[in-house]
Enzyme design. Structure first.
Site, PDB file in Angstrom:
ATOM      1  N   ASN A   1       0.838  -1.193   0.000  1.00 18.56           N
ATOM      2  CA  ASN A   1       0.000   0.000   0.000  1.00 18.56           C
ATOM      3  C   ASN A   1       0.875   1.245   0.000  1.00 18.56           C
ATOM      4  O   ASN A   1       1.974   1.254   0.556  1.00 18.56           O
ATOM      5  CB  ASN A   1      -0.917   0.055   1.217  1.00 18.56           C
ATOM      6  CG  ASN A   1      -1.960   1.154   1.053  1.00 18.56           C
ATOM      7  OD1 ASN A   1      -2.860   1.027   0.232  1.00 18.56           O
ATOM      8  ND2 ASN A   1      -1.816   2.241   1.800  1.00 18.56           N
TER       9      ASN A   1
ATOM     10  N   TYR B   1       0.175  10.128   4.357  1.00 18.27           N
ATOM     11  CA  TYR B   1      -0.187  10.400   5.751  1.00 18.27           C
ATOM     12  C   TYR B   1       0.873  11.342   6.328  1.00 18.27           C
ATOM     13  O   TYR B   1       2.051  10.978   6.358  1.00 18.27           O
ATOM     14  CB  TYR B   1      -0.218   9.106   6.576  1.00 18.27           C
ATOM     15  CG  TYR B   1      -0.847   7.903   5.901  1.00 18.27           C
ATOM     16  CD1 TYR B   1      -2.187   7.919   5.489  1.00 18.27           C
ATOM     17  CD2 TYR B   1      -0.101   6.740   5.686  1.00 18.27           C
ATOM     18  CE1 TYR B   1      -2.761   6.803   4.884  1.00 18.27           C
ATOM     19  CE2 TYR B   1      -0.679   5.622   5.095  1.00 18.27           C
ATOM     20  CZ  TYR B   1      -2.001   5.652   4.689  1.00 18.27           C
ATOM     21  OH  TYR B   1      -2.558   4.539   4.100  1.00 18.27           O
ATOM     22  N   ARG B   2       0.449  12.487   6.785  1.00 17.68           N
ATOM     23  CA  ARG B   2       1.398  13.487   7.260  1.00 17.68           C
ATOM     24  C   ARG B   2       2.229  12.960   8.428  1.00 17.68           C
ATOM     25  O   ARG B   2       1.793  12.053   9.157  1.00 17.68           O
ATOM     26  CB  ARG B   2       0.657  14.739   7.702  1.00 17.68           C
ATOM     27  CG  ARG B   2      -0.076  14.531   9.012  1.00 17.68           C
ATOM     28  CD  ARG B   2      -0.648  15.834   9.543  1.00 17.68           C
ATOM     29  NE  ARG B   2      -1.217  15.654  10.844  1.00 17.68           N
ATOM     30  CZ  ARG B   2      -2.484  15.940  11.160  1.00 17.68           C
ATOM     31  NH1 ARG B   2      -3.301  16.437  10.249  1.00 17.68           N
ATOM     32  NH2 ARG B   2      -2.924  15.754  12.385  1.00 17.68           N
TER      33      ARG B   2
ATOM     34  N   TRP C   1      -1.737   8.029  10.089  1.00 15.77           N
ATOM     35  CA  TRP C   1      -2.722   7.331   9.257  1.00 15.77           C
ATOM     36  C   TRP C   1      -4.003   7.270  10.058  1.00 15.77           C
ATOM     37  O   TRP C   1      -4.043   6.778  11.175  1.00 15.77           O
ATOM     38  CB  TRP C   1      -2.244   5.958   8.801  1.00 15.77           C
ATOM     39  CG  TRP C   1      -1.664   5.058   9.835  1.00 15.77           C
ATOM     40  CD1 TRP C   1      -2.150   4.785  11.075  1.00 15.77           C
ATOM     41  CD2 TRP C   1      -0.470   4.286   9.693  1.00 15.77           C
ATOM     42  NE1 TRP C   1      -1.346   3.885  11.708  1.00 15.77           N
ATOM     43  CE2 TRP C   1      -0.304   3.561  10.886  1.00 15.77           C
ATOM     44  CE3 TRP C   1       0.464   4.132   8.653  1.00 15.77           C
ATOM     45  CZ2 TRP C   1       0.755   2.698  11.090  1.00 15.77           C
ATOM     46  CZ3 TRP C   1       1.517   3.271   8.865  1.00 15.77           C
ATOM     47  CH2 TRP C   1       1.656   2.566  10.067  1.00 15.77           C
TER      48      TRP C   1
ATOM     49  N   GLU D   1      -1.218   1.042  -5.302  1.00 15.36           N
ATOM     50  CA  GLU D   1      -1.241   2.383  -5.901  1.00 15.36           C
ATOM     51  C   GLU D   1      -0.205   2.507  -7.025  1.00 15.36           C
ATOM     52  O   GLU D   1      -0.367   3.311  -7.940  1.00 15.36           O
ATOM     53  CB  GLU D   1      -0.970   3.449  -4.837  1.00 15.36           C
ATOM     54  CG  GLU D   1      -2.162   3.808  -3.962  1.00 15.36           C
ATOM     55  CD  GLU D   1      -2.462   2.805  -2.843  1.00 15.36           C
ATOM     56  OE1 GLU D   1      -1.670   1.856  -2.662  1.00 15.36           O
ATOM     57  OE2 GLU D   1      -3.486   2.965  -2.152  1.00 15.36           O
TER      58      GLU D   1
ATOM     59  N   ASP E   1      -5.196  22.216   9.276  1.00 18.17           N
ATOM     60  CA  ASP E   1      -5.544  21.176   8.298  1.00 18.17           C
ATOM     61  C   ASP E   1      -6.319  21.698   7.102  1.00 18.17           C
ATOM     62  O   ASP E   1      -6.642  22.878   7.016  1.00 18.17           O
ATOM     63  CB  ASP E   1      -6.320  20.061   9.015  1.00 18.17           C
ATOM     64  CG  ASP E   1      -5.807  18.695   8.604  1.00 18.17           C
ATOM     65  OD1 ASP E   1      -5.691  18.461   7.386  1.00 18.17           O
ATOM     66  OD2 ASP E   1      -5.518  17.876   9.495  1.00 18.17           O
TER      67      ASP E   1
END
Ligand SMILES: Cc1cc2nc3c(=O)[nH]c(=O)nc-3n(C[C@H](O)[C@H](O)[C@H](O)COP(=O)(O)O)c2cc1C
Ligand SMILES: [Mn+2]
Length: 482
Positions: free
Chosen positions: A168, A172-173, A186, A233, A282
């Site tokens: 995967n 995710y920051r 995540w 991906e 955000d």
């Protein structure tokens, strides 16, 4: 040839007048955000900060922050091209007869080119640092004043499903805690989090992780895509690029990363080790609250001789992520239509920050159809987060929010036409009654039918007759009106 790496993309941006180089010293602490925010809101170019304060590594921001740049990233003149290719692929039918089979061959060869290829080395290995490394060497941004620290904002996080072995890649920051540890944000519904839970259930102690920063644009974009679990991906990136993504094995684990990445962080998360992460300004336009997330321990950094650090800034919309989301909306429409052919178009206006508002136009065929579509969307991948879905008839242009507001508000009897439901909420939703769980609202703004219990007449929208319009076209000129 598709872009091999971030540099190819930067060159393409520059060639099309979509890049500004900034030689001045600019601080990655807050100052770059102010540049990025102004640039995107003015429709300005991507920014390459060549001289960030405190680091020798240049910073690229807003590379995807317009429709034109998204097209350059995916090397198309319109995103509809990709949607078209995807539709064609999905329509792949069993060929009839020899001739049909022969015609299929090029298509099948094309499909073959989507699969990633493992290579033995690549530019991301030009410098390998196992002992002597620090995240603080990189110009990692502190984006907004109340942020909990510096955040890596465009990381491609690679994990492996411990049960199926499938790869995967999600974005995710990562909050920088110190030279060698970060947070791993995540959210609970995402595939990285699921891999972590699965490994914990299997009794695993550590999960390997690899993070690529800066790669070819299709690969970077692929990390954001809401693909099904266990769908690599990198295969989707291969489809977008029309050429395989070259992957190379990590130094300290069996994971693979894009060989042409700028920077690669290798390491692991320890099961059960959580640490407070956030707050973070955000993409909702508000600070996301502090919460506990796993801790990423770095074991090694590899990078190019002269790496470029890729970042984004999210904040009050529209910002760069809106354009990434718009591309997803356009590209995934055929997939949505495959499951729900009644859907004519879908739109996620920037103010709805994806999960708060989805507008859907349908071809209504039976009583209750709008509600069926709402529930189908709430059951479809990351559309499950959608707080408010407005369903309109196919004659409403959902890309035009004013038209939707006008027609939808005219067409509803609120007590009758609003559908409430419960389900998973986006982790960033600060209003839901519980984290990750809340209510949803669907608005059936379609024309109501007698079969739905509506027996009053339904009026037509006002339109002038064409003859009068034509006549006034002439009179207008004669009257000397502008
Ligand atoms: C700039 C940017 C930052 C993101 N940050 C996060 C994040 O910190 N945590 C998260 O769960 N999703 C984040 N996302 C959304 C995920 O990348 C997206 O949901 C993706 O589909 C997740 O991949 P997965 O389905 O393989 O888990 C971010 C998206 C963008 C564009
Ligand atoms: Mn995934």
């Amino acid at each position: 040839m598709p872009s091999r790496d971030l540099r190819d993309f930067i060159a393409a941006l520059e060639e099309h007048g979509e890049l500004a180089r900034i030689a001045l010293e600019v601080d990655p602490i807050l100052e770059m955000t102010e540049f990025a925010d102004r640039a995107v809101k003015q429709g300005g170019p991507a920014l390459l900060f060549e001289n960030p304060r405190g680091s020798r590594v240049p910073v690229l921001i807003n590379a995807f922050a317009s429709l034109r740049r998204m097209e350059l990233a995916l090397e198309v003149s319109s995103l509809e091209e990709i949607a078209g290719r995807l539709s064609e692929l999905l329509a792949l039918e069993a060929p009839q007869g020899i001739l049909g089979k022969l015609k299929m061959l090029p298509r099948l060869a094309e499909v073959g080119s989507f699969f990633p290829r493992t290579v033995s080395g690549g530019p991301c290995k030009e410098v390998i640092r196992r002992d002597d490394f620090s995240l603080l060497d990189f110009p990692i941004l502190k984006c907004w004043p109340q942020d909990g620290g510096r955040f890596i904002t465009l990381p491609l996080v690679f994990t492996k499903n411990p049960e199926t072995g499938k790869r995967n890649c999600g974005m995710y920051r990562m909050q920088v805690f110190d030279e060698r540890t970060t947070g791993m944000h995540w959210q609970t519904h995402k595939h990285g989090a699921e891999h972590y839970r699965r490994l914990a259930a299997l009794g695993g102690r550590r999960m390997d992780l690899a993070v690529a920063i800066g790669a070819d644009p299709a690969t970077m974009f692929s990390a954001v895509l809401p693909l099904p679990p266990d769908f690599d991906e990198m295969i989707f990136s291969g489809f977008l690029r029309g050429a395989p993504v070259e992957m190379v094995k990590c130094e300290t684990s069996e994971l693979e990363v894009p060989a042409h990445a700028e920077i690669v962080l290798e390491g692991y998360v320890e099961m059960g080790e959580l640490r407070r992460e956030g707050p973070f300004g955000d993409h909702t336009g508000f600070y996301s609250l502090e919460d506990d997330y796993p801790v990423f321990h770095l074991t090694c950094i590899t990078h190019r001789q002269d790496p470029i650090y890729a970042a984004t800034v999210v904040g009050p919309p529209p910002m760069e992520d809106f354009y990434l989301g718009k591309a997803i909306e356009r590209i995934f429409l055929p997939l949505m239509k495959l499951q729900l052919p009644e859907i004519r178009d879908v739109s996620m206006p920037p103010e709805g920050v994806f999960h708060n508002l989805v507008l859907v136009a349908i071809r209504k065929s039976y009583p209750g159809h709008a509600r069926k579509v709402m529930h189908a969307l709430w059951g479809m991948g990351q559309a499950m987060f959608t707080k408010c879905i407005v369903v309109v008839d196919e004659d409403v242009d959902v890309q035009n929010v004013r038209e939707v507001a006008w027609k939808a508000l005219n067409h509803i009897d609120p007590e009758r036409d609003i559908e409430f439901s419960f389900g998973p909420a986006d982790s960033l939703d600060h209003a839901s009654r519980l984290p990750n769980y809340g209510s949803k609202m669907g608005v059936d703004a379609t024309r109501k039918w007698p079969e739905e219990g509506f027996t009053r007449p339904w009026p037509e929208v006002i339109r002038m007759s064409p003859e009068v319009r034509r006549r006034v076209d002439e009179l207008w000129k004669l009257a000397g009106l502008p």
